[in-house]
Write a protein that holds these residues in place. Structure first.
Motif, mmCIF file in Angstrom:
data_model
loop_
_atom_site.group_PDB
_atom_site.id
_atom_site.type_symbol
_atom_site.label_atom_id
_atom_site.label_comp_id
_atom_site.label_asym_id
_atom_site.label_seq_id
_atom_site.Cartn_x
_atom_site.Cartn_y
_atom_site.Cartn_z
ATOM 1 N N TYR A 9 -47.060 -5.895 62.306
ATOM 2 C CA TYR A 9 -45.819 -5.723 63.061
ATOM 3 C C TYR A 9 -45.331 -7.070 63.596
ATOM 4 O O TYR A 9 -46.121 -7.922 64.015
ATOM 5 C CB TYR A 9 -46.028 -4.785 64.246
ATOM 6 C CG TYR A 9 -46.314 -3.356 63.857
ATOM 7 C CD1 TYR A 9 -45.339 -2.571 63.265
ATOM 8 C CD2 TYR A 9 -47.561 -2.776 64.091
ATOM 9 C CE1 TYR A 9 -45.584 -1.258 62.907
ATOM 10 C CE2 TYR A 9 -47.822 -1.471 63.744
ATOM 11 C CZ TYR A 9 -46.825 -0.711 63.149
ATOM 12 O OH TYR A 9 -47.079 0.578 62.789
ATOM 13 N N SER A 10 -44.035 -7.243 63.599
ATOM 14 C CA SER A 10 -43.406 -8.395 64.226
ATOM 15 C C SER A 10 -42.572 -7.928 65.413
ATOM 16 O O SER A 10 -42.273 -6.736 65.551
ATOM 17 C CB SER A 10 -42.526 -9.133 63.216
ATOM 18 O OG SER A 10 -41.545 -8.255 62.666
ATOM 19 N N ARG A 11 -42.209 -8.853 66.283
ATOM 20 C CA ARG A 11 -41.309 -8.519 67.377
ATOM 21 C C ARG A 11 -39.910 -8.248 66.812
ATOM 22 O O ARG A 11 -39.526 -8.821 65.779
ATOM 23 C CB ARG A 11 -41.218 -9.652 68.392
ATOM 24 C CG ARG A 11 -42.527 -10.001 69.084
ATOM 25 C CD ARG A 11 -42.265 -10.943 70.269
ATOM 26 N NE ARG A 11 -41.378 -12.047 69.900
ATOM 27 C CZ ARG A 11 -41.773 -13.214 69.418
ATOM 28 N NH1 ARG A 11 -43.074 -13.428 69.215
ATOM 29 N NH2 ARG A 11 -40.895 -14.161 69.125
ATOM 30 N N PRO A 12 -39.114 -7.412 67.469
ATOM 31 C CA PRO A 12 -37.764 -7.144 66.952
ATOM 32 C C PRO A 12 -36.938 -8.412 66.736
ATOM 33 O O PRO A 12 -36.200 -8.514 65.743
ATOM 34 C CB PRO A 12 -37.157 -6.248 68.034
ATOM 35 C CG PRO A 12 -38.323 -5.535 68.615
ATOM 36 C CD PRO A 12 -39.447 -6.535 68.608
ATOM 37 N N ASP A 13 -37.079 -9.397 67.652
ATOM 38 C CA ASP A 13 -36.262 -10.601 67.496
ATOM 39 C C ASP A 13 -36.705 -11.466 66.312
ATOM 40 O O ASP A 13 -36.026 -12.432 65.950
ATOM 41 C CB ASP A 13 -36.250 -11.423 68.781
ATOM 42 C CG ASP A 13 -37.629 -11.944 69.178
ATOM 43 O OD1 ASP A 13 -38.642 -11.456 68.639
ATOM 44 O OD2 ASP A 13 -37.690 -12.846 70.034
ATOM 45 N N GLN A 14 -37.823 -11.107 65.673
ATOM 46 C CA GLN A 14 -38.297 -11.832 64.495
ATOM 47 C C GLN A 14 -37.838 -11.188 63.185
ATOM 48 O O GLN A 14 -38.208 -11.657 62.109
ATOM 49 C CB GLN A 14 -39.829 -11.908 64.513
ATOM 50 C CG GLN A 14 -40.405 -12.722 65.666
ATOM 51 C CD GLN A 14 -41.918 -12.658 65.715
ATOM 52 O OE1 GLN A 14 -42.510 -11.588 65.558
ATOM 53 N NE2 GLN A 14 -42.560 -13.807 65.931
ATOM 54 N N LEU A 15 -37.051 -10.136 63.289
ATOM 55 C CA LEU A 15 -36.580 -9.461 62.079
ATOM 56 C C LEU A 15 -35.775 -10.437 61.221
ATOM 57 O O LEU A 15 -34.800 -11.021 61.699
ATOM 58 C CB LEU A 15 -35.707 -8.258 62.447
ATOM 59 C CG LEU A 15 -35.173 -7.428 61.273
ATOM 60 C CD1 LEU A 15 -36.300 -6.578 60.684
ATOM 61 C CD2 LEU A 15 -34.014 -6.541 61.720
ATOM 62 N N PRO A 16 -36.141 -10.628 59.962
ATOM 63 C CA PRO A 16 -35.375 -11.539 59.096
ATOM 64 C C PRO A 16 -34.117 -10.851 58.564
ATOM 65 O O PRO A 16 -33.940 -9.635 58.707
ATOM 66 C CB PRO A 16 -36.350 -11.833 57.963
ATOM 67 C CG PRO A 16 -37.171 -10.587 57.862
ATOM 68 C CD PRO A 16 -37.327 -10.075 59.280
ATOM 69 N N GLU A 17 -33.248 -11.616 57.954
ATOM 70 C CA GLU A 17 -32.107 -11.028 57.275
ATOM 71 C C GLU A 17 -32.607 -10.246 56.060
ATOM 72 O O GLU A 17 -33.484 -10.697 55.330
ATOM 73 C CB GLU A 17 -31.126 -12.109 56.841
ATOM 74 C CG GLU A 17 -30.423 -12.771 58.021
ATOM 75 C CD GLU A 17 -29.266 -13.647 57.582
ATOM 76 O OE1 GLU A 17 -29.042 -13.767 56.355
ATOM 77 O OE2 GLU A 17 -28.597 -14.205 58.470
ATOM 78 N N CYS A 18 -32.034 -9.042 55.876
ATOM 79 C CA CYS A 18 -32.503 -8.131 54.837
ATOM 80 C C CYS A 18 -31.309 -7.524 54.109
ATOM 81 O O CYS A 18 -30.186 -7.504 54.618
ATOM 82 C CB CYS A 18 -33.327 -6.987 55.447
ATOM 83 S SG CYS A 18 -34.764 -7.481 56.406
ATOM 84 N N ASP A 19 -31.588 -6.981 52.947
ATOM 85 C CA ASP A 19 -30.556 -6.227 52.243
ATOM 86 C C ASP A 19 -30.281 -4.898 52.941
ATOM 87 O O ASP A 19 -29.145 -4.410 52.919
ATOM 88 C CB ASP A 19 -30.979 -5.977 50.793
ATOM 89 C CG ASP A 19 -31.074 -7.261 49.998
ATOM 90 O OD1 ASP A 19 -30.083 -8.024 49.981
ATOM 91 O OD2 ASP A 19 -32.149 -7.526 49.419
ATOM 92 N N ALA A 20 -31.315 -4.309 53.540
ATOM 93 C CA ALA A 20 -31.146 -3.046 54.262
ATOM 94 C C ALA A 20 -32.056 -3.037 55.483
ATOM 95 O O ALA A 20 -33.206 -3.475 55.407
ATOM 96 C CB ALA A 20 -31.462 -1.852 53.363
ATOM 97 N N VAL A 21 -31.529 -2.535 56.594
ATOM 98 C CA VAL A 21 -32.294 -2.398 57.833
ATOM 99 C C VAL A 21 -32.260 -0.935 58.257
ATOM 100 O O VAL A 21 -31.197 -0.294 58.243
ATOM 101 C CB VAL A 21 -31.721 -3.290 58.955
ATOM 102 C CG1 VAL A 21 -32.353 -2.944 60.295
ATOM 103 C CG2 VAL A 21 -31.953 -4.763 58.635
ATOM 104 N N PHE A 22 -33.429 -0.417 58.652
ATOM 105 C CA PHE A 22 -33.560 0.958 59.129
ATOM 106 C C PHE A 22 -33.914 0.936 60.615
ATOM 107 O O PHE A 22 -34.897 0.290 61.009
ATOM 108 C CB PHE A 22 -34.655 1.696 58.359
ATOM 109 C CG PHE A 22 -34.348 1.934 56.910
ATOM 110 C CD1 PHE A 22 -33.915 3.177 56.478
ATOM 111 C CD2 PHE A 22 -34.482 0.923 55.971
ATOM 112 C CE1 PHE A 22 -33.632 3.407 55.142
ATOM 113 C CE2 PHE A 22 -34.201 1.131 54.632
ATOM 114 C CZ PHE A 22 -33.776 2.386 54.216
ATOM 115 N N PHE A 23 -33.152 1.661 61.434
ATOM 116 C CA PHE A 23 -33.467 1.857 62.846
ATOM 117 C C PHE A 23 -34.071 3.242 63.013
ATOM 118 O O PHE A 23 -33.480 4.231 62.595
ATOM 119 C CB PHE A 23 -32.207 1.773 63.712
ATOM 120 C CG PHE A 23 -31.661 0.385 63.886
ATOM 121 C CD1 PHE A 23 -31.968 -0.359 65.016
ATOM 122 C CD2 PHE A 23 -30.833 -0.169 62.932
ATOM 123 C CE1 PHE A 23 -31.467 -1.630 65.184
ATOM 124 C CE2 PHE A 23 -30.323 -1.443 63.083
ATOM 125 C CZ PHE A 23 -30.640 -2.183 64.215
#
Length: 337
Positions: A57-71
């Protein structure tokens, strides 16, 4: 192959997204976030994924740019962070309740004031059986609630036959409360109970009304199961018989890969039963009718974590990306289970 990030990967829905997407031939999962578990291995909380991933797991602020993001959960407590994270995905799938309703006043009634009401009505509903054409080009997709999905799919084929108010009796297993549901869902408190936790006006009734155009009143009960949803929808109709209803269902779902009409005269599973759907992306729909009174009982069943959540999201992803919508969703369920 596309890159995918999951915001909130530690809960039950997050686990199902990981299970489905890690086995998807067109997807590479590059991040799963968790504030509480950042730095820990994903398979610690989702032991069924052992040997399938080395992801942590990473911290939310570490989320990289992605083709698709799921919340997987609401971002309304920190709208600025939610907007920042959504901006890191070319296509965004929201599995929370944040964007399910289009009317700010209706949202206020069921959930409280929305901090960014201008977002309401901007997402396409992630229910392929109703919105497949719009999903092909959507960049913001809101996946409906589990009991709402089952009820909508049970009601929609015969909505134009119904007179008056529909009453929906929803039953759901304990996983519907999430992985951190608190004391009321401890095994000692939950085991063996039939707990009516929403005696009137369950929030999913607004989604059902929005999708079907029907007046809906809904009750919800927690049952002694881990997974599964079953809804019983009672309605009065105009001059209907069994053949009319069966024909409407078959016509509506003839080409749907994940909806099956189950209304049989014999057998152990004559009507939709969630037990045989666990782990699958199927929703079974069925019915019973009293031709003398015109009363119909319309039934829907599904796995609340799959067709009622993560599976609907992956099916919508497949449509959005132009893939066969069954990709990664071929598991049929187990029997016996």
């Amino acid at each position: 192959m596309i890159s995918v990030g999951i915001v909130g990967g530690a809960g039950y829905i997050g686990g199902e997204l990981l299970r489905l997407l890690l086995g998807h031939p067109e997807v590479r999962v590059v991040a799963a976030t968790s504030t509480r578990l950042a730095g820990r291995r994903v398979d610690g909380g989702h032991p069924n994924l052992r040997g399938r991933t080395d992801l942590s797991y990473s911290r939310p602020d570490q989320l990289p740019e992605c083709d698709a993001v799921f919340f997987t959960s609401s971002g309304l407590e920190d709208p600025a962070l939610r907007a920042d994270l959504a901006g890191r995905g070319k296509v965004v799938f929201d599995l929370s309740s944040d964007l399910r309703l289009g009317d700010p006043q209706l949202f206020r009634r069921h959930y409280g004031a929305h901090p960014t009401p201008e977002l309401l009505g901007t997402a396409v509903t992630g229910l392929p059986e109703l919105y497949r054409d719009r999903l092909r080009t959507a960049d913001l997709i809101s996946v409906p609630g589990c009991m709402a999905t089952a009820a909508i799919l049970a009601l929609r084929p015969v909505a134009d036959l119904i007179d008056g108010v529909v009453t929906v009796d929803g039953r759901v297993g304990s996983s519907g409360s999430g992985a951190s549901a608190g004391e009321m869902n401890l095994h000692a408190e939950r085991s063996g109970v039939l707990r009516v936790f929403a005696p009137l006006n369950h929030r999913h009734q607004a989604e059902i009304s929005q999708a079907t155009g029907l007046a809906v009143r809904m009750t919800a009960t927690g049952v002694d199961a881990v997974r599964g949803v079953q809804v019983l929808c009672r309605a009065d109709a105009r001059q209907v018989d069994e053949a009319t209803i069966r024909a409407a269902y078959r016509r509506h779902y003839a080409d749907e890969p994940f909806v099956r009409v189950v209304a049989q005269k014999r057998g152990n599973y004559r009507l939709p039963e969630p037990k045989i759907l666990l782990g699958s992306n199927h929703c079974d729909v069925g019915f019973a009718v009293d031709p003398d009174s015109g009363q119909m009982l319309l039934i829907g069943a599904l796995d609340n974590l799959v067709k009622g959540g993560a599976g609907n999201a992956v099916q919508s992803l497949n449509i959005r990306m132009g893939w066969d919508e069954r990709t990664g969703l071929e598991f049929t369920g187990l029997h016996p289970a």
